[in-house]
Structure formats: C-alpha cells, structure tokens
Design an enzyme around this catalytic site. Structure first.
Site, mmCIF file in Angstrom:
data_model
loop_
_atom_site.group_PDB
_atom_site.id
_atom_site.type_symbol
_atom_site.label_atom_id
_atom_site.label_comp_id
_atom_site.label_asym_id
_atom_site.label_seq_id
_atom_site.Cartn_x
_atom_site.Cartn_y
_atom_site.Cartn_z
ATOM 1 N N ASP A 11 0.859 -1.191 0.000
ATOM 2 C CA ASP A 11 0.000 0.000 0.000
ATOM 3 C C ASP A 11 0.894 1.238 0.000
ATOM 4 O OD1 ASP A 11 -2.567 1.193 2.353
ATOM 5 O OD2 ASP A 11 -1.599 2.130 0.628
ATOM 6 N N ILE A 12 0.840 2.016 -1.035
ATOM 7 C CA ILE A 12 1.743 3.172 -1.187
ATOM 8 C C ILE A 12 1.573 4.174 -0.051
ATOM 9 C CG2 ILE A 12 0.236 4.648 -2.614
ATOM 10 C CD1 ILE A 12 2.801 5.134 -4.377
ATOM 11 N N ASP A 35 -5.955 7.001 -5.464
ATOM 12 C CA ASP A 35 -6.309 8.399 -5.157
ATOM 13 C C ASP A 35 -7.137 8.442 -3.871
ATOM 14 O OD1 ASP A 35 -7.935 10.976 -7.256
ATOM 15 O OD2 ASP A 35 -6.650 11.121 -5.494
ATOM 16 N N SER A 118 -2.477 4.799 -14.134
ATOM 17 C CA SER A 118 -3.393 4.521 -15.255
ATOM 18 C C SER A 118 -3.770 3.052 -15.443
ATOM 19 C CB SER A 118 -2.822 5.038 -16.593
ATOM 20 O OG SER A 118 -2.999 6.436 -16.700
ATOM 21 N N THR A 119 -3.200 2.143 -14.630
ATOM 22 C CA THR A 119 -3.461 0.706 -14.898
ATOM 23 C C THR A 119 -4.707 0.190 -14.192
ATOM 24 O OG1 THR A 119 -2.105 -0.037 -13.044
ATOM 25 C CG2 THR A 119 -0.989 0.259 -15.174
HETATM 26 N N1 APR Z 1 -1.255 1.435 -3.090
HETATM 27 C C1 APR Z 1 -0.611 1.165 -4.269
HETATM 28 N N2 APR Z 1 -1.251 0.927 -5.432
HETATM 29 C C2 APR Z 1 -2.603 0.965 -5.403
HETATM 30 C C3 APR Z 1 -3.343 1.251 -4.229
HETATM 31 C C4 APR Z 1 -2.609 1.488 -3.045
HETATM 32 N N3 APR Z 1 -3.206 1.766 -1.871
HETATM 33 N N4 APR Z 1 -4.679 1.214 -4.549
HETATM 34 C C5 APR Z 1 -4.752 0.914 -5.854
HETATM 35 N N5 APR Z 1 -3.520 0.755 -6.385
HETATM 36 C C6 APR Z 1 -3.125 0.431 -7.754
HETATM 37 C C7 APR Z 1 -4.136 -0.286 -8.610
HETATM 38 O O1 APR Z 1 -4.111 -1.679 -8.363
HETATM 39 C C8 APR Z 1 -3.613 0.048 -10.000
HETATM 40 O O2 APR Z 1 -2.592 -0.863 -10.355
HETATM 41 O O3 APR Z 1 -2.902 1.659 -8.411
HETATM 42 C C9 APR Z 1 -2.976 1.431 -9.817
HETATM 43 C C10 APR Z 1 -3.762 2.581 -10.456
HETATM 44 O O4 APR Z 1 -5.143 2.310 -10.343
HETATM 45 P P1 APR Z 1 -6.191 3.488 -10.009
HETATM 46 O O5 APR Z 1 -6.018 3.906 -8.613
HETATM 47 O O6 APR Z 1 -7.538 2.999 -10.459
HETATM 48 O O7 APR Z 1 -5.731 4.720 -10.912
HETATM 49 P P2 APR Z 1 -5.865 4.968 -12.483
HETATM 50 O O8 APR Z 1 -6.010 3.720 -13.256
HETATM 51 O O9 APR Z 1 -4.735 5.905 -12.790
HETATM 52 O O10 APR Z 1 -7.252 5.761 -12.580
HETATM 53 C C11 APR Z 1 -7.301 7.052 -12.049
HETATM 54 O O11 APR Z 1 -9.257 6.551 -10.780
HETATM 55 O O12 APR Z 1 -9.249 6.690 -8.513
HETATM 56 C C12 APR Z 1 -9.612 7.350 -9.651
HETATM 57 O O13 APR Z 1 -9.477 9.677 -9.072
HETATM 58 C C13 APR Z 1 -8.837 8.638 -9.799
HETATM 59 O O14 APR Z 1 -10.161 9.341 -11.665
HETATM 60 C C14 APR Z 1 -8.890 8.814 -11.287
HETATM 61 C C15 APR Z 1 -8.754 7.393 -11.804
#
Ligand code: APR
Length: 181
Positions: A11-12, A35, A118-119
């Site tokens: 978890d980042i 986010d 973005s993944t």
């Molecule tokens: N720690 C690390 N990585 C995480 C965590 C966490 N706590 N939670 C999720 N991830 C990973 C996901 O598994 C994925 O591999 O982060 C990566 C990016 O996924 P998203 O959070 O869905 O972000 P993204 O694909 O860039 O979409 C962005 O989603 O949450 C909304 O407000 C954000 O509209 C924006 C969109």
C-alpha cells in the site's frame, strides 16, 4: 542503477519515503483507487490544498504536502485513460513519470514511490505501463543523481511480475540475494 529502482508489493500510503505519487484525475479532488487511499490516509487538509491548485492536465503533475501520510510530499500525476493506444496514451503516461520526477528533484526529494499510474480505472495495459515506467525512471535517474531511490509499488503480484520483467529487459533486475553494493 540497479539498487536505485526497487519493486515492492504493498500500500503506497504506508511508504516511508520523501514523496509518493498519486494516480489522480484532472480535478485533483480525489476519487477511488490509489487516489482515494491517499486522500483517506492524508486527511482533509490534502483536499483543501488540492482545491487551490485549479486542477491538472493529463500527462502533468502537481505537488502538495503529505499531511497525515508518513511522506513529506504527494505528487499528483494525471495519467491517460486507455483508448487503444492511438491517442497518444503512451507519451502521456511517459510524461507523467518525467514531470513527477522533475517536481521531486525541484523539491529536494531523494526517495520517491510510484503506483502503477493509469493501470486501474484508466485501463492502461499493465505490461506496457510497466515498460514505460521503467524506461522513463531509468532515463531520469541517469541524468539526476540526487534522486537516490525510486520504489515501484505494485498492489498485487501480477503487477510486480510486469515490473520485474520490465526491469529484467532493461538489465536492471537485482538478483534476489543482491546486497546493496
Ligand atoms: N497502493 C498502491 N497501489 C494501489 C493502491 C494502493 N493503496 N490502490 C490501488 N492501487 C493500484 C491499482 O491496483 C492500480 O494498479 O494503483 C494502480 C492505479 O489504479 P487506479 O487507482 O484505479 O488509478 P488509475 O487507473 O490511474 O485511474 C485514475 O481513478 O481513482 C480514480 O481519481 C482517480 O479518476 C482517477 C482514476
């Protein structure tokens, strides 16, 4: 270079680094995924500061403090939504990494953690995203010695695998028992 880029699964929001990168949207006002996790962990002051930033274009990044997070800074990068790869998505994702690292360097950051921008909700293919991340980070670190450590934080083993393959293809994968030499 091998010991300056490291893949971890976790978890980042718990990373003890100078800065973590958020996968934000253009409003910078929070969302789901990483986010949402970052805003929940940072507390309401984060959104208060974000509100004053006036949003952020795709491919760009903006920096705020970390508040209740263990890190000093949060760098909000806005990744592209995947539309099949014909609308400049790869270059926009690459730009997120470059801009985030530029901001980090400007703020004296020495250790930084990235999620797989973005993944998730934005559906960017994980293997391609991993290759872009590793390539851009390597390129930046070669020219900027002040950034000592970059963590690629995978949220699951699948993503770890893609990162490790990308590092291996760049000759940057450390053997399991590698000591920091
Ligand atoms: N720690 C690390 N990585 C995480 C965590 C966490 N706590 N939670 C999720 N991830 C990973 C996901 O598994 C994925 O591999 O982060 C990566 C990016 O996924 P998203 O959070 O869905 O972000 P993204 O694909 O860039 O979409 C962005 O989603 O949450 C909304 O407000 C954000 O509209 C924006 C969109």
């Amino acid at each position: 270079m091998k010991d300056r880029i490291e893949v971890v699964v976790g978890d980042i929001t718990q990373m003890q680094v100078d800065a973590i990168v958020n996968a934000a949207n253009t409003s910078l006002l929070g969302g789901g995924g990483v986010d949402g996790a970052i805003h929940r962990a940072a507390g309401p002051e984060l959104k208060e500061e974000c509100r004053k930033l006036g949003g952020c274009p795709t491919g760009e990044a903006k920096i705020t403090r970390g508040y209740r997070l263990p890190c000093r800074w949060v760098i909000h990068a806005v990744g592209p939504v995947w539309h099949g790869g014909t609308q400049g998505e790869e270059e926009l994702l690459a730009s997120c990494y470059r801009r985030a690292l530029e901001l980090a360097e400007e703020h004296g950051v020495r250790s930084i953690a990235f999620p797989a921008i973005s993944t998730g909700a934005y559906r960017f293919p994980k293997d391609r995203a991993a290759r872009i991340a590793v390539r851009e980070i390597r390129c930046f670190l070669e020219a900027h010695p002040t950034i000592e450590k970059v963590f690629l934080v995978a949220f699951d083993e699948e993503m770890r695998g893609f990162y490790e393959k990308a590092l291996e293809d760049e000759g940057l994968l450390r053997a399991k028992n590698d000591r920091d030499t």
